[in-house]
Each structure stands twice: as C-alpha cells, then as structure tokens.
Design a protein around this motif. Structure first.
Motif, PDB file in Angstrom:
ATOM      1  N   ALA A 129       7.643 -11.636  -5.469  1.00 38.32           N
ATOM      2  CA  ALA A 129       7.589 -10.232  -5.893  1.00 38.32           C
ATOM      3  C   ALA A 129       7.169 -10.095  -7.352  1.00 38.32           C
ATOM      4  N   SER A 130       7.556 -11.070  -8.186  1.00 37.67           N
ATOM      5  CA  SER A 130       7.237 -11.005  -9.613  1.00 37.67           C
ATOM      6  C   SER A 130       6.011 -11.829  -9.988  1.00 37.67           C
ATOM      7  N   ASN A 139       0.802  -1.226   0.000  1.00 36.84           N
ATOM      8  CA  ASN A 139       0.000   0.000   0.000  1.00 36.84           C
ATOM      9  C   ASN A 139       0.835   1.276   0.000  1.00 36.84           C
ATOM     10  N   LEU A 140       2.148   1.157   0.190  1.00 35.09           N
ATOM     11  CA  LEU A 140       3.015   2.336   0.052  1.00 35.09           C
ATOM     12  C   LEU A 140       3.263   2.569  -1.431  1.00 35.09           C
ATOM     13  N   PRO A 141       2.923   3.750  -1.968  1.00 40.88           N
ATOM     14  CA  PRO A 141       2.985   3.980  -3.418  1.00 40.88           C
ATOM     15  C   PRO A 141       4.302   3.608  -4.077  1.00 40.88           C
ATOM     16  N   ILE A 142       5.414   4.144  -3.595  1.00 37.46           N
ATOM     17  CA  ILE A 142       6.705   3.880  -4.228  1.00 37.46           C
ATOM     18  C   ILE A 142       7.118   2.428  -4.010  1.00 37.46           C
ATOM     19  N   MET A 143       6.922   1.941  -2.797  1.00 34.99           N
ATOM     20  CA  MET A 143       7.268   0.552  -2.489  1.00 34.99           C
ATOM     21  C   MET A 143       6.473  -0.403  -3.354  1.00 34.99           C
ATOM     22  N   ARG A 144       5.190  -0.128  -3.476  1.00 35.40           N
ATOM     23  CA  ARG A 144       4.292  -1.003  -4.239  1.00 35.40           C
ATOM     24  C   ARG A 144       4.638  -1.020  -5.724  1.00 35.40           C
ATOM     25  N   SER A 145       5.004   0.139  -6.255  1.00 38.78           N
ATOM     26  CA  SER A 145       5.187   0.269  -7.697  1.00 38.78           C
ATOM     27  C   SER A 145       6.602  -0.039  -8.178  1.00 38.78           C
ATOM     28  N   TYR A 146       7.608   0.249  -7.355  1.00 36.50           N
ATOM     29  CA  TYR A 146       8.978   0.184  -7.872  1.00 36.50           C
ATOM     30  C   TYR A 146       9.961  -0.629  -7.032  1.00 36.50           C
ATOM     31  N   LEU A 147       9.609  -0.969  -5.818  1.00 30.84           N
ATOM     32  CA  LEU A 147      10.598  -1.581  -4.923  1.00 30.84           C
ATOM     33  C   LEU A 147      10.214  -2.976  -4.452  1.00 30.84           C
ATOM     34  N   ALA A 149       9.468  -7.598  -0.890  1.00 27.38           N
ATOM     35  CA  ALA A 149      10.717  -6.929  -0.519  1.00 27.38           C
ATOM     36  C   ALA A 149      10.597  -6.273   0.850  1.00 27.38           C
ATOM     37  N   PHE A 150       9.452  -5.660   1.118  1.00 30.03           N
ATOM     38  CA  PHE A 150       9.268  -4.959   2.387  1.00 30.03           C
ATOM     39  C   PHE A 150       9.323  -5.927   3.563  1.00 30.03           C
ATOM     40  N   ALA A 151       8.770  -7.136   3.379  1.00 30.93           N
ATOM     41  CA  ALA A 151       8.776  -8.124   4.456  1.00 30.93           C
ATOM     42  C   ALA A 151      10.202  -8.506   4.832  1.00 30.93           C
ATOM     43  N   LEU A 210      18.327  -8.678  -2.696  1.00 29.94           N
ATOM     44  CA  LEU A 210      17.381  -7.561  -2.565  1.00 29.94           C
ATOM     45  C   LEU A 210      17.185  -6.859  -3.906  1.00 29.94           C
ATOM     46  N   MET A 211      18.270  -6.686  -4.651  1.00 25.89           N
ATOM     47  CA  MET A 211      18.164  -6.042  -5.966  1.00 25.89           C
ATOM     48  C   MET A 211      17.423  -6.937  -6.960  1.00 25.89           C
TER      49      MET A 211
END
Length: 440
Positions: A407-408, A71-79, A84-86, A221-222
């Motif tokens: 993630a993918s 739900n975090l915009p940048i995290m959700r869309s690009y990271l 990844a956040f977990a 991570l990358m």
C-alpha cells in the motif's frame, strides 16, 4: 511494425477493449472470457482443489480487487488503494459466501498450508537484501532495531493507558490488545501467545485466540491505510526517503546506481535456488535454536552473506531477478488470498467494540509517530522508519507486512519489516508469558 499492421491492430471493438481495458496485465476481452470461466467453476463448485485452481482464482480476483481499489477515488486516495481493498473485499466475499466455502478452503490450503506465503516472503527478503548496498545495509540494520523496539515500548504504554481511560483496564488492554497487535502476526504471534495465556490461566487456547484475533486484524487494516496516507501526504517532503531507509547521500547514490538485472530466463531457477538455500539455512538454525524463528535466521544469514560479500554477483543478480518476478506477478493474488482465507470478517465484526477501534487507531498512530521521531534521531528517514519500524509492527506478520508495504510502495523494506516482526514478536511472547499471571 508497418503502418498496415498498426492500423489492423487498432481497428475493431475487440481490439479497442483489449488495449484500453486491462486487469492484472490481461487484455479486456481475454480477461472477460477468463472471468466467465471463473464464475462457472465457482458456481458449479468445480474449482480444482490444487495449486492450479487456487492460482487461477486468486490472479483473477486479485486483479479485479486492485483494479477497483485503485480506481475508486476515496479508496485510491485515502484508504490504501488496491492493497487494502483486496484484503477487505476478499474477506467480505468469503464471509458472505459469495465465494463458495470449497473455494475458500482450497485457497487457504494454497496460501497457508502449502505455504505459498512463505515462498513469496523468502523470495522477497532474499532479493531485497542482496540488491542493497553493503554499507547501507549494515548501517541501516544497526540503527533500525533500537528504533523498532523503542516505538513498540512507547506504543505499549500509550495504548494501555488509553484502554484504562476507556474503561477496559490497563492490564486487560496490555494483555489482550497491545501485546497481540505487536506479537508478530497470527501463526508466529497470537497463536503461541494464546497457548501461553491458556496454559497459565487453565482455559482453552481457542477461547483466548478469539479475544486476540480482532485487535490484530483491525490494527493491520489501519496500518495499511495509515502507511498509504503517510506516503501520499509526504511525497515531496524531505522526511520521505522515497523507499530508502538510511539518510546518507553517498550510500543512497551507491544503492540507486545499481539497476535491476536484465531479464534472463536461464537465471530464474538459479535465483529461486539461491533464495531457497538461505531458507534451508534458516530452517537448520531454527532446528538448533527452536526459540528463534526460522525467518529471523534467514534474514541474519542473508545479511551476513551480503556483509561479507560471500555471494557472487551472478547469484545476487539471479536472486534479485527471481524476487522481482515473484513480487511483480503474484502480489495482487497473494493479497486477495489473505483477504479470502486469513481474515475472518465475521469474527471481527462479532467482537468489534468502539473501545477496541479507538485503541487500534491510537496504537497505529502512536507507533508510527514514535517510529518516525526515533528514526530521525538515529539518522533514518522518518517516513520509512515510521512504516518499517513503526506501523509494520501492528500487522499480521508476513501477510500484514506485504499488505502494508504494498500500500505504501515500500516493498524494498521487507527485510527490516520481518526483522522487527520476528525479533519484536519473540520478545512479546516472552513478556506475555511473564506478565499473564501478574496482570490478569
């Protein structure tokens, strides 16, 4: 349902919170109550040091991490979103002591020592292979390995030359950056690699391990972020197979027409035993040939059984059903556990350098591009090939594979990911043993 019952369910503050706010499938009010319980047992150091305590903490934390990350915009869309956040959030909470050391130890025991991770991967591999079309599976497997090995070779030389340009030296970059990133993870990768290096150089394996660990974590991570971005930006492209690896219209149609088996509780235990039976086969073969990882034998056994049509449909459906259950209910918890117990953020930050960051980035980009281009030449979808034959080989083994594929949204490729990791990783260990005395 009657109109009166619908109306009664839709009224009240608790009902609205319960229906509008859900985490890990748990309604808002129930989740808040459970969160209070978690905070209480963590604060009082009373989290049970067993499976029950670890699962309670991981489902709760994994649910929160995925909710926030998605739900975090940048995290959700690009990271990389929740996956990844977990991993990152879990590592930060453990490193800063917000999650007490006793709880982290309990979670580490559950994920690694009790080996819930292996249980998860066994269920996932077995179900992923058994639900594939036979022709698709065989054609994909034959084309996949040359692509994976080719991408690893290209990445090795590119990263080593970049390290030379950055002042790290070709030999040092090859041995301590490129090799560990492609060694197949931690337990089956850099741990034996550090022992090989240590024996050859007559130094402590622990000292070597501390030098190898940061490259693996950073590259993983990358790879999580890179695979997520690749899928996002190619969503409508013909290069994107939407989860299918092989470019074959007939086989794809055959594979897609098989829907997931309907939920049947009596088959769950059957499915678990099918998956574990293949695991026992892999374990027995590994005992006969210790140099080959048990998971490599597991994958081979399931592929052979599928290719020869040895598993009756009832047992195939049971294994697929069980795998779907495990993946849909425990992935968030497992990724939280990886972050909390297996990714040491303090160690990573202590040894981080800009040269290492550049090398890790170059490795993920190079191996992804090489995997995609080679995959196209071999008749595979470039996006799926770039992820499963490319970026996945810059991961932490089984843990990293799950994170990258989650993630993918490509969990169906886990068998190919494990295949590349295990076989490619074994080759890296052999090469490492041969080259450590030459290049050091």
């Amino acid at each position: 349902m009657s109109e009166e019952s619908q109306a009664s369910q839709g009224t009240g503050v608790f009902s609205k919170i319960e229906s509008k706010f859900q985490v890990a499938g748990i309604g808002g009010v129930a989740f808040i109550l459970m969160a209070i319980l978690l905070v209480a047992v963590l604060s009082l150091r009373l989290l049970p040091n067993n499976i029950a305590g670890a699962m309670f903490a991981l489902v709760m934390l994994g649910g929160v991490f995925f909710y926030v990350g998605n739900n975090l915009p940048i995290m959700r869309s690009y990271l990389g979103g929740g996956s990844a956040f977990a991993v990152v959030a879990g590592s930060i909470l453990a490193g800063t002591g917000i999650v007490p050391k006793e709880a982290v130890t309990s979670i580490h025991t559950f994920v690694s020592d009790v080996n819930f991770l292996e249980f998860y991967i066994v269920a996932l591999i077995t179900s992923a292979i058994l639900k594939m079309d036979r022709k698709l599976l065989l054609k994909s497997a034959v084309r996949f390995l040359p692509v994976a090995f080719g991408a690893m070779i290209i990445s090795f030389f590119v990263v080593s030359f970049v390290g030379q340009l950055l002042g790290l030296g070709f030999n040092h970059t090859a041995l301590y950056v490129a090799f560990p990133m492609m060694a197949g993870g931690i337990g089956a990768g850099i741990v034996p690699l550090s022992n090989i290096y240590g024996s050859a150089l007559h130094v402590s394996a622990g000292t070597i391990l501390n030098q190898l660990f940061p490259a693996v974590v950073l590259a993983n991570l990358m790879a999580i972020i890179g695979s997520s971005l690749m899928v996002k930006f190619t969503a409508k492209s013909k290069m994107n197979g939407q989860g299918q690896l092989l470019k074959s219209a007939d086989d794809m149609a055959a594979d897609k027409k098989d829907d997931a088996p309907a939920l049947n509780y009596s088959q769950m235990l059957v499915g678990m035993m099918v998956a574990l039976s293949f695991y026992m086969v892999g374990t027995l073969l590994h005992a006969l040939v210790p140099s080959i990882n048990a998971f490599a034998f597991l994958i081979l056994a399931v592929i052979v059984a599928k290719a020869l049509n040895l598993v009756p449909k009832f047992y195939e459906d049971s294994a697929v059903m069980f795998g779907n259950l495990i993946v849909s209910t425990t992935t968030q918890a497992l990724l939280a556990g990886i972050g909390l117990a297996l990714v040491d953020m303090n160690k990573l930050l202590a040894t981080l350098s800009w040269q290492l960051v550049v090398c890790a980035l170059v490795s993920v980009v190079t191996i992804g591009i090489a995997g995609g281009l080679l995959g196209k030449l071999f008749g595979l979808y470039p996006v799926e090939s770039a992820i499963s034959a490319g970026m996945i080989n810059n991961s932490m083994g089984g843990t990293g594979n799950v994170a990258v594929l989650s993630a993918s949204d490509r969990m169906g490729l886990i068998a190919f990911a494990q295949m590349g990791n295990r076989i490619g990783g074994a080759i890296i260990l052999i090469l490492g043993g041969l080259l450590i005395t030459v290049l050091h």
